[in-house]
Scaffold this active site. Sequence first.
Site, PDB file in Angstrom:
ATOM      1  N   GLY A  45      -3.296  -2.416   5.039  1.00  0.00           N
ATOM      2  CA  GLY A  45      -2.064  -2.097   5.742  1.00  0.00           C
ATOM      3  C   GLY A  45      -0.975  -3.003   5.219  1.00  0.00           C
ATOM      4  CD  GLN A  50       2.475  -7.774   5.870  1.00  0.00           C
ATOM      5  OE1 GLN A  50       2.167  -6.613   6.166  1.00  0.00           O
ATOM      6  NE2 GLN A  50       1.602  -8.674   5.466  1.00  0.00           N
ATOM      7  CB  CYS A 106      -2.053 -11.599   7.625  1.00  0.00           C
ATOM      8  SG  CYS A 106      -0.363 -10.995   7.475  1.00  0.00           S
ATOM      9  CG  LEU A 107      -1.956  -8.444   2.184  1.00  0.00           C
ATOM     10  CD1 LEU A 107      -1.294  -7.165   1.709  1.00  0.00           C
ATOM     11  CD2 LEU A 107      -3.011  -8.920   1.200  1.00  0.00           C
ATOM     12  CG  HIS A 148      -2.729  -6.998  11.358  1.00  0.00           C
ATOM     13  ND1 HIS A 148      -3.373  -8.215  11.443  1.00  0.00           N
ATOM     14  CD2 HIS A 148      -1.875  -7.098  10.307  1.00  0.00           C
ATOM     15  CE1 HIS A 148      -2.915  -9.013  10.477  1.00  0.00           C
ATOM     16  NE2 HIS A 148      -2.009  -8.352   9.774  1.00  0.00           N
ATOM     17  CD  GLU A 149      -0.277  -3.985   8.474  1.00  0.00           C
ATOM     18  OE1 GLU A 149       0.869  -4.429   8.228  1.00  0.00           O
ATOM     19  OE2 GLU A 149      -1.299  -4.542   8.045  1.00  0.00           O
ATOM     20  CG  HIS A 152       3.282  -7.671  10.057  1.00  0.00           C
ATOM     21  ND1 HIS A 152       3.541  -8.994   9.778  1.00  0.00           N
ATOM     22  CD2 HIS A 152       2.026  -7.439   9.611  1.00  0.00           C
ATOM     23  CE1 HIS A 152       2.482  -9.536   9.200  1.00  0.00           C
ATOM     24  NE2 HIS A 152       1.548  -8.616   9.092  1.00  0.00           N
TER      25      HIS A 152
END
Length: 192
Positions: A45, A50, A106-107, A148-149, A152
């Site tokens: 995702g 991000q 997480c990236l 999760h996304e 953000h």
Amino acid sequence: MILPIVAYGAPVLRKISKDIDADYADLSKFLDDMWETMYSSNGVGLAAPQVNRDIRLFVVDSVQIFENMEDDERLEFNDGPGIKKVFINAEIIATDGADWSYNEGCLSIPKIREDIMRAERVTMSYCDEQFVEHTETFSGITARVILHEYDHIEGKLFIDYLKPLRKKMLQSKLNDISKGKIRVDYKMSFAK
């Protein structure tokens, strides 16, 4: 084009993102870049903040999670084979089911993974890439990735769910990430 992933510490990761409309400049190209960036960094995702855009947009591909699971693992989740979708202007209508723990990463916060509790199901309203409105319920691992996304675009990170002591124990690692003192195999940008 592969976009740099914004690292922990960047202000955009703490902003509540803005809705967009169908006239958003170069949306199709931006979505292509989002998918390419997500796959090149081995994500499942990716949210617009991000990649340094404070808009209510994220992409999810939970299909690849199921493709990489062992057969017996797949039985634990009722949402196989997963989804590949674009979520624009998403809003949570409801969450339900038992909260369950899963190890998330997480990236934007590389090399930190923690067990996070999230609801089993989420019902969302959102627009797809054609700005067609949908209301849909997702469950299992797919719901987790979506939640999760979604966080953000609300200026929230998975580490916000940690107990204060645990977060304090991670603080030096988080500080290193924000200063760029980390090595990853994907493009990142760091707050100055």
